[in-house]
Design a protein around this motif. Sequence first.
Motif, PDB file in Angstrom:
ATOM      1  N   ALA A  58     -68.384 -69.822 -45.028  1.00 34.04           N
ATOM      2  CA  ALA A  58     -66.969 -70.205 -45.055  1.00 34.04           C
ATOM      3  C   ALA A  58     -66.836 -71.562 -44.374  1.00 34.04           C
ATOM      4  O   ALA A  58     -67.719 -71.977 -43.618  1.00 34.04           O
ATOM      5  N   THR A  59     -65.739 -72.239 -44.686  1.00 30.91           N
ATOM      6  CA  THR A  59     -65.537 -73.606 -44.214  1.00 30.91           C
ATOM      7  C   THR A  59     -64.136 -73.739 -43.632  1.00 30.91           C
ATOM      8  O   THR A  59     -63.197 -73.110 -44.126  1.00 30.91           O
ATOM      9  N   VAL A  91     -62.487 -72.097 -48.181  1.00 28.91           N
ATOM     10  CA  VAL A  91     -62.227 -73.234 -47.288  1.00 28.91           C
ATOM     11  C   VAL A  91     -60.839 -73.048 -46.674  1.00 28.91           C
ATOM     12  O   VAL A  91     -59.843 -72.986 -47.402  1.00 28.91           O
ATOM     13  N   PHE A  92     -60.784 -72.984 -45.345  1.00 28.57           N
ATOM     14  CA  PHE A  92     -59.518 -72.781 -44.661  1.00 28.57           C
ATOM     15  C   PHE A  92     -59.021 -74.124 -44.139  1.00 28.57           C
ATOM     16  O   PHE A  92     -59.668 -74.748 -43.290  1.00 28.57           O
ATOM     17  N   VAL A  93     -57.896 -74.563 -44.687  1.00 28.39           N
ATOM     18  CA  VAL A  93     -57.348 -75.877 -44.363  1.00 28.39           C
ATOM     19  C   VAL A  93     -56.254 -75.702 -43.315  1.00 28.39           C
ATOM     20  O   VAL A  93     -55.278 -74.975 -43.535  1.00 28.39           O
ATOM     21  N   LEU A  94     -56.423 -76.385 -42.173  1.00 26.73           N
ATOM     22  CA  LEU A  94     -55.435 -76.311 -41.090  1.00 26.73           C
ATOM     23  C   LEU A  94     -54.245 -77.210 -41.421  1.00 26.73           C
ATOM     24  O   LEU A  94     -54.409 -78.401 -41.706  1.00 26.73           O
ATOM     25  N   GLU A 122     -60.843 -66.591 -37.417  1.00 25.48           N
ATOM     26  CA  GLU A 122     -60.843 -65.157 -37.687  1.00 25.48           C
ATOM     27  C   GLU A 122     -61.011 -64.900 -39.188  1.00 25.48           C
ATOM     28  O   GLU A 122     -61.849 -64.100 -39.606  1.00 25.48           O
ATOM     29  N   LEU A 123     -60.251 -65.642 -39.970  1.00 27.36           N
ATOM     30  CA  LEU A 123     -60.320 -65.477 -41.426  1.00 27.36           C
ATOM     31  C   LEU A 123     -61.666 -65.955 -41.965  1.00 27.36           C
ATOM     32  O   LEU A 123     -62.240 -65.339 -42.867  1.00 27.36           O
ATOM     33  N   ALA A 124     -62.146 -67.062 -41.401  1.00 21.20           N
ATOM     34  CA  ALA A 124     -63.447 -67.581 -41.835  1.00 21.20           C
ATOM     35  C   ALA A 124     -64.550 -66.587 -41.498  1.00 21.20           C
ATOM     36  O   ALA A 124     -65.478 -66.376 -42.290  1.00 21.20           O
ATOM     37  N   ARG A 125     -64.441 -65.978 -40.335  1.00 18.96           N
ATOM     38  CA  ARG A 125     -65.436 -64.992 -39.918  1.00 18.96           C
ATOM     39  C   ARG A 125     -65.456 -63.813 -40.901  1.00 18.96           C
ATOM     40  O   ARG A 125     -66.529 -63.367 -41.333  1.00 18.96           O
ATOM     41  N   ALA A 127     -64.574 -63.882 -43.973  1.00 18.76           N
ATOM     42  CA  ALA A 127     -65.086 -64.346 -45.271  1.00 18.76           C
ATOM     43  C   ALA A 127     -66.588 -64.599 -45.227  1.00 18.76           C
ATOM     44  O   ALA A 127     -67.298 -64.367 -46.212  1.00 18.76           O
ATOM     45  N   ALA A 128     -67.080 -65.081 -44.090  1.00 21.28           N
ATOM     46  CA  ALA A 128     -68.482 -65.494 -44.003  1.00 21.28           C
ATOM     47  C   ALA A 128     -69.427 -64.316 -43.796  1.00 21.28           C
ATOM     48  O   ALA A 128     -70.622 -64.427 -44.087  1.00 21.28           O
TER      49      ALA A 128
END
Lengths: 197, 197
Positions: A58-59, A91-94, A122-125, A127-128
């Motif tokens: 995840a990114t 990809v999580f864009v802030l 948290e979301l990336a974790r 997903a990854a």
Amino acid sequence: MGIIFSDLAVSADGYATGLNQTEERPFGDVDDSWLHNWMFDAYEENKAEVDAIVTSGATIMGRNMFGPVRGEWDRDWRGWWGPNPPYHNPVFVLTHHPHESIEMEGGTTFHFITDGIERALELARDAAGEQDISIAGGPRTVNQFLTAGLLDELRLHITPCIIGAGERVFEGVPPQRLERVSVRATSLVTHITYRRI
Amino acid sequence: MGIIFSDLAVSADGYATGLNQTEERPFGDVDDSWLHNWMFDAYEENKAEVDAIVTSGATIMGRNMFGPVRGEWDRDWRGWWGPNPPYHNPVFVLTHHPHESIEMEGGTTFHFITDGIERALELARDAAGEQDISIAGGPRTVNQFLTAGLLDELRLHITPCIIGAGERVFEGVPPQRLERVSVRATSLVTHITYRRI
């Protein structure tokens, strides 16, 4: 569990991007080739480092890394990378401005996170899974993660130039010692990897 | 004719010294060992680089590198290095306040230059003959020489730490590409040498 890492191509004076980003110039006033020619002109020589940049489950990236649109999302924008971005993962864009997720080709989906880096992580974790998480940039986002003590590994790719203005890695990050994990010099760049202690 | 070189020990974020220099703390608020332990704790491993620092026919330094006295020379001060400084050659100290030359043991003589870096360089060139000239620091003095295009070789000794405030190498120096001449990593430091193009 995977680690949280970041790759930044920086000048000798620590800049990862210049001032005045526009749609035509994602890195602003900087000649992009000063920072990134090693990735393209010398790909074979730097293959290990280049490939590692996009090896994650995840990114996370800042909004300016995603695009030049500021404030409300008043136009269609799907990143700088064309229909098939190099991430091939969520990809999580802030951002401070909500936006529906955008599904691209090749497994990349942009999700827009309005409640901060911890929530993005948290979301990336999730997903990854067991894979690593990449903090793709820009420097301000990387510095946020460094400041929060959330970045395990920082891989600097130092190019032989002085940029003089823009956004710097480590700006505003509290004083601390680091562990230097590795150094590798190729013809166009010096790769240095640091870990937090 | 010799070259004009400079050695600076810098943090990963480019600081060569901290804020608030005092007589007790030549590097100000920074824990000196963060920047310089490789020179002492690992001298054998870094012998080539350490010895090269003081291998010159003449030396130029800024006033803050010479000492903590500011403004008029209102007290006796003979440098931080005791009676036998490590330079063993003529040292030209940049200052706005005239002072008689000070002869030390071991061949070091401090001369005080009030008319700028070009004049200091002229005198250093005369003193050095065919040998190299060292710009010993601090970072502001090195940046002056870089800005004037007068530094041939910059040897950075990058230590794994973030300092966050102080004086940085390259600050105010015009954008330019550099030639990276060499990279050598030892256990406590990464040596990178740049030359101007």
